[in-house]
Design a protein around this motif. Structure first.
Motif, mmCIF file in Angstrom:
data_model
loop_
_atom_site.group_PDB
_atom_site.id
_atom_site.type_symbol
_atom_site.label_atom_id
_atom_site.label_comp_id
_atom_site.label_asym_id
_atom_site.label_seq_id
_atom_site.Cartn_x
_atom_site.Cartn_y
_atom_site.Cartn_z
ATOM 1 N N CYS A 465 -23.404 35.450 -65.342
ATOM 2 C CA CYS A 465 -23.673 35.686 -66.783
ATOM 3 C C CYS A 465 -25.160 35.401 -67.298
ATOM 4 C CB CYS A 465 -22.726 34.822 -67.532
ATOM 5 S SG CYS A 465 -23.199 34.568 -69.246
ATOM 6 N N HIS A 467 -26.523 34.450 -69.767
ATOM 7 C CA HIS A 467 -26.896 33.233 -70.342
ATOM 8 C C HIS A 467 -27.147 32.125 -69.604
ATOM 9 C CE1 HIS A 467 -25.180 29.492 -73.187
ATOM 10 N NE2 HIS A 467 -26.537 29.885 -73.504
ATOM 11 N N CYS A 483 -17.208 35.497 -70.048
ATOM 12 C CA CYS A 483 -17.617 34.348 -69.135
ATOM 13 C C CYS A 483 -17.077 32.956 -69.760
ATOM 14 C CB CYS A 483 -19.123 34.220 -69.463
ATOM 15 S SG CYS A 483 -19.839 32.685 -68.683
ATOM 16 N N HIS A 486 -19.084 29.701 -71.930
ATOM 17 C CA HIS A 486 -19.526 29.606 -73.454
ATOM 18 C C HIS A 486 -19.141 30.808 -74.169
ATOM 19 C CE1 HIS A 486 -22.618 27.199 -71.148
ATOM 20 N NE2 HIS A 486 -22.283 26.389 -71.690
HETATM 21 FE FE1 FES Z 1 -22.079 32.677 -69.856
HETATM 22 FE FE2 FES Z 1 -22.908 30.510 -71.280
HETATM 23 S S1 FES Z 1 -22.805 30.729 -68.988
HETATM 24 S S2 FES Z 1 -21.853 32.163 -71.759
#
Ligand code: FES
Length: 511
Positions: A465, A467, A483, A486
């Motif tokens: 992911c 993020h 994911c 978060h």
């Molecule tokens: Fe995937 Fe934060 S690591 S949403």
């Protein structure tokens, strides 16, 4: 194949025509830029434009395409985290202010509908919180007392809600709740924003906000730049705040089914049971020949269910027990709810910023929290006092042992998801992925997210992911990569659907 599984996910609300936004002349610079045209963004835009501010709304796709269009559209001041819990977290005054803000939100939606002549089926209805087993009755009685202290005037404790099945125990009747069609409301709100001189620019996906003080400069994926003295990020999950806010809330999927029923067979009202996660029910009449029962619940953390179809199946079983009037399933869909560790949304200044504001943590009350955001942020932009400012402050600290415990529980859960780097893959080779499905496949040290489309073509992506590096999982009902950390979500081909990620899954080569 079960009856439930035969319906592809599609929200009931997202089927209307939108006005033409193409002929807008953008402001050279704006007093306020609002990112996101859901209920929070458009209510903020409406109230600010009405007071004469130059407002620009930048929307990545269409108004309401995000979670406003995925709700079941209960408008309730009977808060789902319960007033007993809110008193424990924020004291009697905080619980009162929370209830008051949601009552105001319903009132202001009603008055906007009247003032702007918005035909969205807004109507006042009663809401019933009911027990389904003896053990819940004491909890219900305590909630009745706490709700009275939170300012509800005409509450009633009843031996049962007005339902035919008689499978329920005692109930609290909350008067003056409401329901509407959320996207018809957004259409009216969009037209009103433009009437007061606001711009709504579609296909403007903001990917960066520069600066920590005014003027802010925003850049979009489409290559445009925009400046403003104030910025409101109303994208459900705030993409500008990469870490801190995502430790204070957790993303959940919630499931919704609609059933055909005979008109008049169920009393028109909102209904909620006391389970955790709870079930929520309302009625909707799309036309004079059809009545639908809309039932939601069976939530789980995003990316953390082995079989999301089971959530729909459990929801159907629950519905047929408590609402035997339910006929055939008409449609089904799911939505994303952000649950703050201490129950209330985060609305106000982004921590560390003076004139950059966020709205997040909708907590199952997205429509009223979004409307509260409009009122509260309009006051902050105008430097006026607002009685709810402290309560919803995104920078607030966990105040009680129970919210601290929840904070730790959610963050330990996130940390555990990173074990996926070392766990076995779903399949050992991309060639094993069936048509129309996706699977995680190990390739050397890497984990790949592999989807095979209906033309037999493989789409091979990194499973990491963008993020904060979680490993995504395949959601076989919605055909998405979710994911578990978060709640970011991506289409089967890797395009980002839900933040906090703002970029797509990276393409990966098989060699
Ligand atoms: Fe995937 Fe934060 S690591 S949403």
């Amino acid at each position: 194949m079960s009856k439930v599984a035969s319906h592809s996910p599609a929200s009931l609300w997202k089927n209307g025509e939108w006005p033409n936004f193409a002929d807008q002349v953008p402001h050279k610079s704006s007093d306020v830029i609002i990112v996101g045209a859901g209920i929070a963004g458009l209510t903020s835009a409406y109230l600010m434009a009405m007071e004469g501010l130059r407002v620009t709304v930048l929307e990545a796709s269409q108004p309401g395409e995000g979670e406003t269009g995925n709700t079941s559209a209960h408008l309730s001041s009977a808060l789902d985290d319960r007033f007993t819990e809110l008193e424990e977290l924020f004291g009697e005054e905080g619980s009162f202010l929370a209830a008051e803000s949601h009552r105001w939100a319903i009132d202001i939606i009603e008055s906007i509908c009247l003032r702007e002549n918005i035909d969205c089926g807004f109507e006042r209805v009663d809401g019933y919180l009911f027990s389904t087993e003896e053990a819940e009755n004491e909890e219900l009685r305590k909630e009745f007392e706490a709700a009275k202290r939170a300012g509800f005037q005409d509450l009633e404790m009843l031996p049962a809600p007005p339902l035919r099945s008689q499978k329920q125990g005692a109930a609290i009747r909350f008067p003056n709740q409401a329901q509407f069609h959320p996207l018809k409301y957004l259409k009216g709100l969009s037209a009103a924003v433009q009437k007061y001189g606001g711009n709504i620019l579609l296909n403007h996906e903001v990917i960066d906000i520069h600066g920590h003080a005014a003027p802010y400069t925003l850049t979009t994926r489409q290559g445009t730049t925009h400046t403003a003295a104030h910025v409101v990020v109303a994208t459900n999950s705030p993409f500008n705040n990469r870490f801190v806010m995502h430790t204070k809330q957790a993303a959940y999927r919630t499931y919704i089914l609609t059933f055909a029923i005979e008109a008049g067979s169920v009393n028109k009202a909102l209904y909620w049971d006391m389970k955790d996660p709870y079930h929520y029910v309302r009625l909707y009449q799309p036309n004079e020949h059809q009545t639908l029962l809309i039932v939601g619940g069976e939530d789980h953390k995003t990316g953390q269910s082995e079989d999301p179809d089971q959530s729909f199946e459990k929801l159907e079983t629950w519905t047929r027990k408590h609402f035997p009037e339910a006929g055939d399933i008409v449609t089904r869909w799911s939505g994303q709810v952000l649950e703050p560790v201490d129950c209330l949304a985060f609305i106000g200044r982004n921590p560390g910023d003076e004139q950059l504001y966020i709205v997040t943590g909708d907590s199952g009350h997205g429509l009223t929290h979004g409307t509260i955001a409009g009122m509260l942020l309009n006051d902050l932009v105008h430097k006026r006092n607002n009685p709810w400012e402290k309560l919803y402050d995104p920078g607030r600290k966990a105040k009680s042992f129970s919210s601290l415990k929840e904070f730790l529980k959610e963050n330990i859960n996130v940390a555990l998801q990173y074990r996926d780097y070392f766990s076995p893959a779903d399949l050992s080779r991309p060639g094993e992925v069936p048509i129309g499905e996706g699977a995680i496949v190990r390739h050397g040290l890497q984990k790949l997210a592999v989807y095979r489309d209906h033309d037999n073509e493989l789409h091979t992506l990194s499973a990491v992911c963008p993020h904060l590096g979680g490993i995504v999982r395949w959601n076989k009902v919605e055909k998405t990569w979710d994911c578990p950390c978060h709640g970011s979500r991506f289409s089967c081909k890797g395009e980002v659907i839900n933040g906090p990620a703002i970029s797509n899954l990276n393409k990966a080569e098989l060699h």
